[in-house]
Design an enzyme around this catalytic site. Structure first.
Site, PDB file in Angstrom:
ATOM      1  N   PRO A   1      45.889  36.555  48.483  1.00  0.00           N
ATOM      2  CA  PRO A   1      46.762  35.762  48.121  1.00  0.00           C
ATOM      3  C   PRO A   1      48.325  35.763  48.636  1.00  0.00           C
ATOM      4  O   PRO A   1      49.073  36.682  48.080  1.00  0.00           O
ATOM      5  CB  PRO A   1      46.807  35.582  46.499  1.00  0.00           C
ATOM      6  N   GLU A   2      48.355  35.366  49.860  1.00  0.00           N
ATOM      7  CA  GLU A   2      50.205  35.224  50.321  1.00  0.00           C
ATOM      8  C   GLU A   2      50.185  33.815  49.995  1.00  0.00           C
ATOM      9  O   GLU A   2      49.512  32.999  49.489  1.00  0.00           O
ATOM     10  CB  GLU A   2      50.104  35.713  51.555  1.00  0.00           C
TER      11      GLU A   2
ATOM     12  N   LYS B   1      54.571  33.983  45.768  1.00  0.00           N
ATOM     13  CA  LYS B   1      53.232  34.027  45.566  1.00  0.00           C
ATOM     14  C   LYS B   1      52.922  33.755  44.004  1.00  0.00           C
ATOM     15  O   LYS B   1      51.733  33.791  43.502  1.00  0.00           O
ATOM     16  CB  LYS B   1      52.686  35.475  45.913  1.00  0.00           C
TER      17      LYS B   1
END
Length: 278
Positions: A2-3, A58
């Site tokens: 998850p960026e 994020k």
DNA sequence: AGTATTGTTGAAGT
DNA sequence: GACTTCAACAATAC
């Protein structure tokens, strides 16, 4: 994973699934990912309607009908999912929100449990509390340059610093630096205004392209450095190392080094090392 | 078996 | 105070 592009993709998923829904129950399979005590979280969530979603770097926010927000941070391995019956719950579902009207359960999935779920008074309050800078898609070229130029630190750790601009992670920083043709070990103080503009343009290009592909990195253009990362090798175990060459220079091998303690890939030709680099 | 890993935080050192 | 380096967190994959 998850960026910023993944988190934006998750946000869109949640937006479609959960906005307008009432939270019927909070299911906690593993309290480790809770940054707000379970009782407090339950009291703040159950019976509330989800009125919208937003994102900062994020962080994904689920806006509640009383103005508070549920903050989702996905750590290194977080994901979201939906299911109806418990036997169908995705593996590593740590927390699930039961949605009243649809009867679906929104799953917070996180094998490594580095992700966190918390309740905050508002997105702005969370941003301030966690010292999060402007979103990488919202920051202006001038502000980015100004923030980099006053720091005598390696450029890569600066771009990873969420208080400078929020949303860039290890892979994307490498991609941005490659697209901007700047070496990760340049010092912030040496970045010219022109280079600042190139960095800003590269951030926009990489993020908007990745979001368009719903963060599926394998679908990114061949001009992207990301294909040189090792995860591509496992997909084609028998292939040679053609993918380890620069997209712009078929004969130049991509370098792997550690910068700021993080694996870093560069093209030695596109991104000349500063004289100071060892 | 040993190594790697997309994020963040805090401690200890210079 | 600014900066650097490292460990820790936890789980999986190769």
């Amino acid at each position: 994973m998850p960026e910023l592009p993944e988190v934006e993709t998750y946000r869109r998923f949640i937006d479609e699934l959960a906005v307008g829904q009432t939270i019927a129950a909070l299911q906690v399979n593993d309290a480790h990912v809770l940054a707000t005590p379970e009782d407090q979280l339950r009291a703040g969530l159950v019976g509330r309607a989800i009125s919208g979603t937003s994102r900062l770097g994020k962080n994904c926010f689920l806006e509640l009908d009383n103005g508070q927000v549920l903050v989702l941070h996905f750590g290194m391995t977080g994901d979201v999912g939906a299911y109806r019956d418990e036997p169908d719950a995705p593996r590593f579902t740590r927390v699930a929100l039961h949605l009243e009207e649809s009867g679906l359960r929104l799953a917070f999935i996180d094998p490594r449990k580095f992700g966190r779920i918390r309740l905050a008074e508002s997105a702005a309050a969370h941003q301030k509390a966690k010292k999060i800078g402007p979103d990488a898609l919202a920051i202006t070229a001038a502000e980015l340059h100004q923030k980099l130029a006053r720091r005598k630190t390696l450029l890569k750790p600066l771009l990873l610093d969420q208080s400078i601009t929020a949303g860039l992670g290890n892979w994307i920083v490498d991609e941005v630096l490659f697209q901007a043709k700047i070496h990760p070990e340049r010092l912030g103080t040496t970045i010219t205004e022109k280079e600042g503009n190139a960095l800003h343009a590269a951030v926009q290009l990489v993020l908007t392209t990745a979001i368009k592909q719903e963060a599926n990195y394998r679908h990114l253009p061949a001009s992207f450095l990301i294909h040189a990362r090792e995860w591509d090798t496992s997909a084609t175990p028998t292939s040679d190392d053609a993918h380890t060459f620069c997209p712009r220079h078929p004969k130049v091998k991509i370098d792997k080094a550690y910068v700021g303690g993080r694996a870093t890939y560069t093209c030695p030709k596109c991104q000349p090392a500063p004289a100071s680099a060892k």
